[in-house]
Design an enzyme around this catalytic site. Structure first.
Site, PDB file in Angstrom:
ATOM      1  N   HIS A  94       0.828  -1.203   0.000  1.00 43.27           N
ATOM      2  CA  HIS A  94       0.000   0.000   0.000  1.00 43.27           C
ATOM      3  C   HIS A  94       0.865   1.256   0.000  1.00 43.27           C
ATOM      4  O   HIS A  94       2.041   1.231   0.342  1.00 43.27           O
ATOM      5  CB  HIS A  94      -0.928   0.025   1.218  1.00 43.27           C
ATOM      6  CG  HIS A  94      -0.207   0.094   2.540  1.00 43.27           C
ATOM      7  ND1 HIS A  94       0.482  -0.979   3.075  1.00 43.27           N
ATOM      8  CD2 HIS A  94      -0.056   1.117   3.426  1.00 43.27           C
ATOM      9  CE1 HIS A  94       1.015  -0.629   4.234  1.00 43.27           C
ATOM     10  NE2 HIS A  94       0.723   0.642   4.469  1.00 43.27           N
ATOM     11  N   ASP A  96       0.460   5.009   1.873  1.00 47.64           N
ATOM     12  CA  ASP A  96      -0.286   5.440   3.051  1.00 47.64           C
ATOM     13  C   ASP A  96      -1.430   6.396   2.714  1.00 47.64           C
ATOM     14  O   ASP A  96      -1.257   7.396   2.009  1.00 47.64           O
ATOM     15  CB  ASP A  96       0.652   6.140   4.046  1.00 47.64           C
ATOM     16  CG  ASP A  96       1.565   5.166   4.770  1.00 47.64           C
ATOM     17  OD1 ASP A  96       1.177   3.995   4.952  1.00 47.64           O
ATOM     18  OD2 ASP A  96       2.669   5.577   5.168  1.00 47.64           O
ATOM     19  N   HIS A 249       4.736   0.133   0.177  1.00 43.01           N
ATOM     20  CA  HIS A 249       5.479  -0.667   1.147  1.00 43.01           C
ATOM     21  C   HIS A 249       4.583  -1.730   1.748  1.00 43.01           C
ATOM     22  O   HIS A 249       3.354  -1.687   1.641  1.00 43.01           O
ATOM     23  CB  HIS A 249       6.088   0.217   2.250  1.00 43.01           C
ATOM     24  CG  HIS A 249       5.078   0.997   3.044  1.00 43.01           C
ATOM     25  ND1 HIS A 249       4.496   2.151   2.572  1.00 43.01           N
ATOM     26  CD2 HIS A 249       4.536   0.778   4.271  1.00 43.01           C
ATOM     27  CE1 HIS A 249       3.645   2.628   3.466  1.00 43.01           C
ATOM     28  NE2 HIS A 249       3.642   1.810   4.510  1.00 43.01           N
TER      29      HIS A 249
END
Length: 303
Positions: A94, A96, A249
């Site tokens: 994803h 953030d 990440h």
């Protein structure tokens, strides 16, 4: 000791040494860090001595902090998100908070309690993923828009944690956010084009759910290809800073029931712009929905 910036992988990531983030950074040092971040996308700092106030003070060097839109900030902090593996584990790829229009431009993560083994974080470069697409796929990507939502179902780390996860899910989704982002956006500082995907994507605009799934896999696997990643083995006191506009990440869930606590701050970002100049659009809770800001950081931004 002079500041040293050493790449740790070919596509992204560099380790920075010779600097303590808890100190008063001079402008030249901070400029070096900022330029290195834009170049390497994610920076790693070992043996840092940061507490919550110092992490927030350092974070504000990059701009105003933004608290999470739905999850409460840690006690006695303005905008620190406490990420405890007993509650949830972000073990899928994803970027953030992409379910808001102006999602954070930078994230800063501090290792507080690190398991004796496992618990690494892996980052991927979404700009090189776009650059490496064949011309026909780049042309297709430039035209697509995706709907991002916070109605994402995190996986419980184990059976005993199900009650904690239930509370976390209820808080995370208490207010529904939904935003249309271009699949390809233009980085406001570097001018690079980057793919904007991740686990908050629900579907592509004007495309069926089945076709959206195929398109998602087609582009997402280009981002998460191992050759396009960097992996960091955490130690207590480590700090990682990443450009949230050009990376994805994942926290690797390979440490069993061991304790893992990290603390994150995020920096206010801009509304993404597509390759043809269109801006991302908020759908829920309203067309004018934006990231929340604390009063302290509103004042910082105004100054």
């Amino acid at each position: 000791m002079a500041i040293s910036i050493q790449p740790v992988a070919g596509k992204l990531g560099a380790q920075v040494s010779g600097v303590q983030l808890s100190g008063d950074l001079d402008q030249a040092t901070f400029k070096d860090i900022h330029q290195a971040l834009l170049r390497h996308k994610v920076l790693f700092f070992r043996e840092q001595v940061l507490d919550d106030p110092e992490q927030e003070r350092f974070s504000r060097l990059f701009g105003a902090q933004v608290p999470h839109p739905t999850v409460r900030s840690a006690s006695d902090t303005t905008a620190i998100l406490n990420l405890d593996a007993k509650e949830s584990r972000a073990n899928s790829w994803h970027t953030d908070v992409t379910f808001v229009t102006d999602f954070p431009k930078i994230s800063i993560l501090r290792g507080v309690v690190i398991p004796p083994y496992g618990g690494d974080t892996v980052w991927a470069n979404t700009a090189t993923a776009y650059e490496d697409l064949p011309p026909a796929l780049r042309q297709l990507a430039d035209t697509l828009w995706a709907v991002h939502s916070n109605l994402y179902d995190y996986v419980a780390p184990n059976h005993a944690a199900e009650a904690a996860l239930k509370r976390y899910r209820e808080e995370f989704t208490a207010r529904e956010y939904e935003t249309e982002h271009p699949l390809v956006h233009v980085h406001p500082e570097t001018g690079e084009r980057a793919l904007l995907l991740g686990h908050f994507v629900k579907h592509f605009k004007g495309v069926s759910k089945a076709d959206s799934k195929q398109l998602f896999q087609l582009f997402h696997q280009r981002i998460t290809d191992l050759n396009n990643t960097v992996r960091w083995r955490w130690q207590a006191g480590d700090v990682a800073i990443w450009d949230n506009r050009a990376t994805q990440h994942i926290a690797v869930n390979d440490y069993g029931n061991a304790e893992r606590i990290v603390r994150r701050t995020t920096i206010a970002g801009d509304i993404p712009v597509s390759v043809d100049g269109q801006h991302s659009r908020a759908l829920k809770p309203s067309p004018d929905a934006r990231s929340p800001q604390s009063e302290a950081d509103k004042q910082h931004l105004a100054a």
